[in-house]
Design a protein around this motif. Structure first.
Motif, PDB file in Angstrom:
ATOM      1  N   MET A   1     -27.012 -71.175-112.473  1.00  0.00           N
ATOM      2  CA  MET A   1     -26.038 -70.075-111.458  1.00  0.00           C
ATOM      3  C   MET A   1     -26.788 -70.032-110.443  1.00  0.00           C
ATOM      4  N   VAL A   2     -25.653 -70.090-109.378  1.00  0.00           N
ATOM      5  CA  VAL A   2     -26.063 -69.818-107.865  1.00  0.00           C
ATOM      6  C   VAL A   2     -25.928 -68.362-107.478  1.00  0.00           C
ATOM      7  N   THR A   3     -26.775 -67.652-106.767  1.00  0.00           N
ATOM      8  CA  THR A   3     -26.708 -66.472-106.576  1.00  0.00           C
ATOM      9  C   THR A   3     -27.325 -66.312-104.967  1.00  0.00           C
ATOM     10  N   ASN A   4     -27.016 -65.196-104.347  1.00  0.00           N
ATOM     11  CA  ASN A   4     -27.331 -64.985-102.957  1.00  0.00           C
ATOM     12  C   ASN A   4     -29.051 -64.168-103.179  1.00  0.00           C
ATOM     13  N   ALA A   5     -29.513 -63.751-102.329  1.00  0.00           N
ATOM     14  CA  ALA A   5     -30.887 -63.384-102.170  1.00  0.00           C
ATOM     15  C   ALA A   5     -30.717 -61.809-102.741  1.00  0.00           C
ATOM     16  N   GLN A   6     -29.462 -61.228-102.732  1.00  0.00           N
ATOM     17  CA  GLN A   6     -29.500 -59.785-103.445  1.00  0.00           C
ATOM     18  C   GLN A   6     -29.199 -59.907-104.765  1.00  0.00           C
ATOM     19  N   GLY A   7     -29.107 -61.346-105.633  1.00  0.00           N
ATOM     20  CA  GLY A   7     -28.723 -61.570-106.856  1.00  0.00           C
ATOM     21  C   GLY A   7     -27.221 -61.728-107.386  1.00  0.00           C
ATOM     22  N   LYS A   8     -26.432 -61.258-106.079  1.00  0.00           N
ATOM     23  CA  LYS A   8     -25.072 -61.550-106.424  1.00  0.00           C
ATOM     24  C   LYS A   8     -24.751 -62.894-106.690  1.00  0.00           C
ATOM     25  N   PRO A   9     -24.035 -63.215-108.098  1.00  0.00           N
ATOM     26  CA  PRO A   9     -23.642 -64.433-108.247  1.00  0.00           C
ATOM     27  C   PRO A   9     -22.330 -65.278-107.453  1.00  0.00           C
ATOM     28  N   ASN A  10     -22.453 -66.425-107.071  1.00  0.00           N
ATOM     29  CA  ASN A  10     -21.335 -67.293-106.186  1.00  0.00           C
ATOM     30  C   ASN A  10     -20.809 -68.010-107.401  1.00  0.00           C
ATOM     31  N   SER A  11     -19.795 -67.736-107.835  1.00  0.00           N
ATOM     32  CA  SER A  11     -19.072 -68.384-108.982  1.00  0.00           C
ATOM     33  C   SER A  11     -18.490 -69.643-108.422  1.00  0.00           C
ATOM     34  N   LEU A  12     -18.134 -69.756-107.125  1.00  0.00           N
ATOM     35  CA  LEU A  12     -17.629 -70.992-106.633  1.00  0.00           C
ATOM     36  C   LEU A  12     -18.719 -72.149-106.534  1.00  0.00           C
ATOM     37  N   LEU A  13     -19.775 -71.734-106.056  1.00  0.00           N
ATOM     38  CA  LEU A  13     -21.046 -72.739-105.973  1.00  0.00           C
ATOM     39  C   LEU A  13     -21.463 -72.929-107.285  1.00  0.00           C
ATOM     40  N   THR A  14     -21.621 -72.022-108.135  1.00  0.00           N
ATOM     41  CA  THR A  14     -21.921 -72.199-109.476  1.00  0.00           C
ATOM     42  C   THR A  14     -21.208 -73.421-110.249  1.00  0.00           C
ATOM     43  N   ASP A  15     -19.679 -73.164-110.002  1.00  0.00           N
ATOM     44  CA  ASP A  15     -18.856 -74.148-110.664  1.00  0.00           C
ATOM     45  C   ASP A  15     -19.093 -75.654-109.985  1.00  0.00           C
ATOM     46  N   LEU A  16     -19.164 -75.553-108.837  1.00  0.00           N
ATOM     47  CA  LEU A  16     -19.278 -76.832-108.115  1.00  0.00           C
ATOM     48  C   LEU A  16     -20.754 -77.375-108.487  1.00  0.00           C
ATOM     49  N   LEU A  17     -21.791 -76.660-108.607  1.00  0.00           N
ATOM     50  CA  LEU A  17     -23.019 -77.356-109.052  1.00  0.00           C
ATOM     51  C   LEU A  17     -23.086 -77.686-110.514  1.00  0.00           C
ATOM     52  N   ARG A  18     -22.445 -77.154-111.272  1.00  0.00           N
ATOM     53  CA  ARG A  18     -22.217 -77.393-112.762  1.00  0.00           C
ATOM     54  C   ARG A  18     -21.511 -78.823-112.800  1.00  0.00           C
ATOM     55  N   ASP A  19     -20.195 -78.771-112.111  1.00  0.00           N
ATOM     56  CA  ASP A  19     -19.306 -80.133-111.999  1.00  0.00           C
ATOM     57  C   ASP A  19     -20.305 -81.243-111.602  1.00  0.00           C
ATOM     58  N   LEU A  20     -21.121 -80.997-110.390  1.00  0.00           N
ATOM     59  CA  LEU A  20     -22.013 -82.113-109.934  1.00  0.00           C
ATOM     60  C   LEU A  20     -22.908 -82.532-110.856  1.00  0.00           C
ATOM     61  N   ILE A  21     -23.624 -81.807-111.557  1.00  0.00           N
ATOM     62  CA  ILE A  21     -24.566 -82.052-112.487  1.00  0.00           C
ATOM     63  C   ILE A  21     -23.979 -82.773-113.746  1.00  0.00           C
ATOM     64  N   ASP A  22     -22.807 -82.539-114.282  1.00  0.00           N
ATOM     65  CA  ASP A  22     -22.023 -82.874-115.149  1.00  0.00           C
ATOM     66  C   ASP A  22     -21.757 -84.564-114.835  1.00  0.00           C
ATOM     67  N   ALA A  55     -17.839 -85.112-100.924  1.00  0.00           N
ATOM     68  CA  ALA A  55     -18.220 -84.309 -99.503  1.00  0.00           C
ATOM     69  C   ALA A  55     -18.738 -82.770 -99.991  1.00  0.00           C
ATOM     70  N   GLU A  56     -18.005 -82.265-101.041  1.00  0.00           N
ATOM     71  CA  GLU A  56     -18.313 -80.939-101.542  1.00  0.00           C
ATOM     72  C   GLU A  56     -19.551 -80.825-102.314  1.00  0.00           C
ATOM     73  N   TYR A  57     -19.750 -81.802-103.032  1.00  0.00           N
ATOM     74  CA  TYR A  57     -21.258 -82.151-103.832  1.00  0.00           C
ATOM     75  C   TYR A  57     -22.144 -82.368-102.684  1.00  0.00           C
ATOM     76  N   GLY A  58     -21.980 -82.972-101.635  1.00  0.00           N
ATOM     77  CA  GLY A  58     -22.963 -83.374-100.492  1.00  0.00           C
ATOM     78  C   GLY A  58     -23.512 -81.744 -99.945  1.00  0.00           C
ATOM     79  N   LYS A  59     -22.448 -80.918 -99.766  1.00  0.00           N
ATOM     80  CA  LYS A  59     -22.802 -79.692 -99.250  1.00  0.00           C
ATOM     81  C   LYS A  59     -23.773 -78.804-100.202  1.00  0.00           C
ATOM     82  N   ILE A  60     -23.416 -78.723-101.384  1.00  0.00           N
ATOM     83  CA  ILE A  60     -24.319 -78.155-102.566  1.00  0.00           C
ATOM     84  C   ILE A  60     -25.607 -78.673-102.674  1.00  0.00           C
ATOM     85  N   LEU A  61     -25.696 -79.865-102.313  1.00  0.00           N
ATOM     86  CA  LEU A  61     -26.718 -80.417-102.405  1.00  0.00           C
ATOM     87  C   LEU A  61     -27.787 -80.309-101.048  1.00  0.00           C
ATOM     88  N   SER A  62     -27.161 -80.182 -99.871  1.00  0.00           N
ATOM     89  CA  SER A  62     -27.768 -79.896 -98.793  1.00  0.00           C
ATOM     90  C   SER A  62     -27.876 -78.356 -98.570  1.00  0.00           C
TER      91      SER A  62
END
Length: 83
Positions: A1-22, A55-62
């Motif tokens: 799961m991807v969150t910000n510093a306050q612990g709020k989940p970011n569902s878009l980045l979480t889904d993107l990261l899961r897709d990238l890993i898969d 390109a979106e995968y590159g963004k989450i990786l950086s």
């Protein structure tokens, strides 16, 4: 799961990261990858993924990572990002 510093989940980045890993686990030998750019190159070579997806995968990786939280009771690792 991807969150910000306050612990709020970011569902878009979480889904993107899961897709990238898969996709990375399906199409690339991670033992052969030594950088984020190399992973994108490997995915481009071994998958039919369009350039905009790569390109979106590159963004989450950086994305700067400010920390990790391990939540074994939830079966999750939280990646803390600045966004």
């Amino acid at each position: 799961m991807v969150t910000n510093a306050q612990g709020k989940p970011n569902s878009l980045l979480t889904d993107l990261l899961r897709d990238l890993i898969d996709n990375a686990l399906l199409f690339v030998s991670l033992a052969d990858v030594n950088s984020a750019a190399n992973l994108i190159t490997q995915l481009k070579t071994h998958t039919p993924l369009p350039d905009d997806v790569l390109a979106e995968y590159g963004k989450i990786l950086s994305e700067p990572c400010d920390g990790l939280n391990f939540a074994p009771q939830k079966g999750q690792i939280e990646l803390i990002v600045r966004r």
